[in-house]
Design a protein around this motif. Structure first.
Motif, short mmCIF file in Angstrom:
data_model
loop_
_atom_site.label_atom_id
_atom_site.label_comp_id
_atom_site.label_asym_id
_atom_site.label_seq_id
_atom_site.Cartn_x
_atom_site.Cartn_y
_atom_site.Cartn_z
N UNK A 1 -42.64 35.41 60.37
CA UNK A 1 -42.79 34.20 59.68
C UNK A 1 -44.29 33.77 59.90
N UNK A 2 -44.78 34.11 61.16
CA UNK A 2 -46.35 34.04 61.35
C UNK A 2 -47.03 34.55 60.41
N UNK A 3 -46.92 35.98 60.12
CA UNK A 3 -47.81 36.81 59.19
C UNK A 3 -47.58 36.21 57.78
N UNK A 4 -46.26 35.80 57.55
CA UNK A 4 -45.91 35.47 55.93
C UNK A 4 -46.70 34.04 55.76
N UNK A 5 -46.83 33.13 57.00
CA UNK A 5 -47.63 31.90 56.78
C UNK A 5 -49.30 32.28 56.44
N UNK A 6 -49.56 33.28 57.14
CA UNK A 6 -50.92 33.62 57.01
C UNK A 6 -51.08 34.13 55.69
N UNK A 7 -50.43 35.05 55.27
CA UNK A 7 -50.52 35.68 54.00
C UNK A 7 -50.30 34.44 52.91
N UNK A 8 -49.48 33.50 53.17
CA UNK A 8 -49.38 32.59 51.92
C UNK A 8 -50.97 31.67 52.09
N UNK A 9 -51.35 31.51 53.34
CA UNK A 9 -52.61 30.80 53.26
C UNK A 9 -53.72 31.56 52.33
N UNK B 1 -57.55 29.30 39.72
CA UNK B 1 -56.52 29.75 39.06
C UNK B 1 -55.24 29.01 39.88
N UNK B 2 -54.44 28.03 38.83
CA UNK B 2 -53.16 27.69 39.50
C UNK B 2 -52.15 28.57 39.34
N UNK B 3 -51.16 28.28 40.36
CA UNK B 3 -49.68 29.07 40.31
C UNK B 3 -48.62 28.14 40.59
N UNK B 4 -47.43 28.55 40.03
CA UNK B 4 -46.02 27.79 40.34
C UNK B 4 -45.76 28.47 41.64
N UNK B 5 -44.73 27.42 42.37
CA UNK B 5 -44.25 28.09 43.79
C UNK B 5 -43.57 29.39 43.88
N UNK B 6 -43.01 29.71 42.65
CA UNK B 6 -42.34 31.06 42.68
C UNK B 6 -43.37 32.09 42.52
N UNK B 7 -44.38 31.70 41.74
CA UNK B 7 -45.56 32.97 41.68
C UNK B 7 -46.30 33.02 42.91
N UNK B 8 -46.39 31.85 43.93
CA UNK B 8 -46.99 31.67 45.22
C UNK B 8 -46.25 32.43 45.94
N UNK B 9 -44.93 32.19 46.18
CA UNK B 9 -44.03 33.24 46.84
C UNK B 9 -44.11 34.87 46.45
N UNK B 10 -44.05 34.88 45.16
CA UNK B 10 -44.08 36.77 44.85
C UNK B 10 -45.48 37.12 45.25
N UNK B 11 -46.43 36.53 45.20
CA UNK B 11 -47.94 36.84 45.88
C UNK B 11 -47.80 37.09 47.02
N UNK B 12 -47.49 36.11 47.76
CA UNK B 12 -47.38 36.04 49.24
C UNK B 12 -46.57 37.18 49.89
N UNK C 1 -46.04 39.78 48.33
CA UNK C 1 -46.92 41.30 47.86
C UNK C 1 -47.82 41.50 48.93
N UNK C 2 -48.59 40.31 49.05
CA UNK C 2 -49.84 40.66 50.31
C UNK C 2 -49.23 40.88 51.52
N UNK D 1 -29.63 22.93 42.23
CA UNK D 1 -30.95 23.15 41.19
C UNK D 1 -31.80 21.87 41.32
N UNK D 2 -31.67 21.11 42.37
CA UNK D 2 -32.38 19.86 42.56
C UNK D 2 -33.75 20.03 43.11
N UNK D 3 -33.82 21.16 44.00
CA UNK D 3 -35.20 21.71 44.67
C UNK D 3 -35.57 23.06 44.66
N UNK D 4 -36.77 23.33 44.63
CA UNK D 4 -37.21 24.77 44.66
C UNK D 4 -37.01 25.19 45.95
N UNK D 5 -36.68 26.46 45.96
CA UNK D 5 -36.35 27.20 47.15
C UNK D 5 -37.70 27.32 48.11
N UNK D 6 -37.66 26.95 49.25
CA UNK D 6 -38.83 27.17 50.11
C UNK D 6 -39.13 28.38 50.85
N UNK D 7 -40.22 28.53 51.32
CA UNK D 7 -40.45 29.67 52.31
C UNK D 7 -39.76 29.93 53.46
#
Length: 183
Positions: A113-121, A132-143, A145-146, A42-48
């Motif tokens: 992974x390439x399309x996921x990175x694109x969607x993340x961008x 609008x600011x968003x947390x890392x978790x919200x960013x991952x969920x939105x990514x 979804x897209x 629990x010391x670090x948020x899970x990365x994409x």
């Protein structure tokens, strides 16, 4: 299964389910042993990178790891051993999305992974453009979804023209969602 647990416990559950040690999980995902220890502690948020790797190489739903909702398992690419069919996601994440799985019943797409990175961008840019600011978790969920929304519109994921059309439709829907959120 996993709905009452946090992300660290769900990662441990993945290790148990797949009969993997942390070292094995590190080798299978390409994510360092120490980083995975930090996730579990629990010391670090899970990365994409980790979420993409467990989806692609282990058949584990990234959305399930983050939220505990839906099925843990998703089908692997045909070159891997088959997994159980994906179940539709229930509930919604912090960004209000209700379908953040990588694929949907009858139309499962291995994480790219390439399309996921694109969607993340795309998500980062659209949220920044709307202030609008968003947390890392919200960013991952939105990514997710897209990605899912765009890929589910493609009869042939290799068709670049169809991809541009699908992305345009997905961006339009994301922008409408953000306009309401910013309004």
């Amino acid at each position: 299964m996993g709905e009452q647990l946090g992300v660290p416990e769900r990662i441990r559950e993945v290790c148990e389910f797949k009969s993997l040690t942390i070292k094995d999980l590190s080798k299978r995902t390409g994510v360092s042993y120490r980083t995975i220890q930090n996730y579990i502690g629990g010391d670090r948020a899970v990365g994409s990178e980790f979420l993409t790797a467990i989806s692609t190489h282990l058949g584990i739903s990234a959305s399930w790891v983050l939220t505990g909702e839906g099925s843990m398992s998703i089908p692997l690419p045909s070159s891997e051993q088959p997994a159980q069919p994906i179940e539709p996601e229930q509930g919604s994440g912090p960004s209000g999305r209700t379908d953040t799985s990588l694929g949907s019943p009858g139309h499962v797409i291995p994480a790219d992974s390439m399309r996921l990175m694109f969607c993340s961008g795309v998500v980062t840019e659209e949220y920044a453009n709307n202030g609008i600011e968003m947390s890392k978790e919200a960013h991952l969920l939105e990514t997710l979804w897209v990605y899912n929304k765009m890929m589910s519109q493609l009869p042939d994921p290799t068709d670049g023209v169809a991809m541009e059309i699908a992305l345009g439709k997905t961006l339009q829907e994301l922008r409408q969602h953000l306009a309401i959120k910013a309004g």
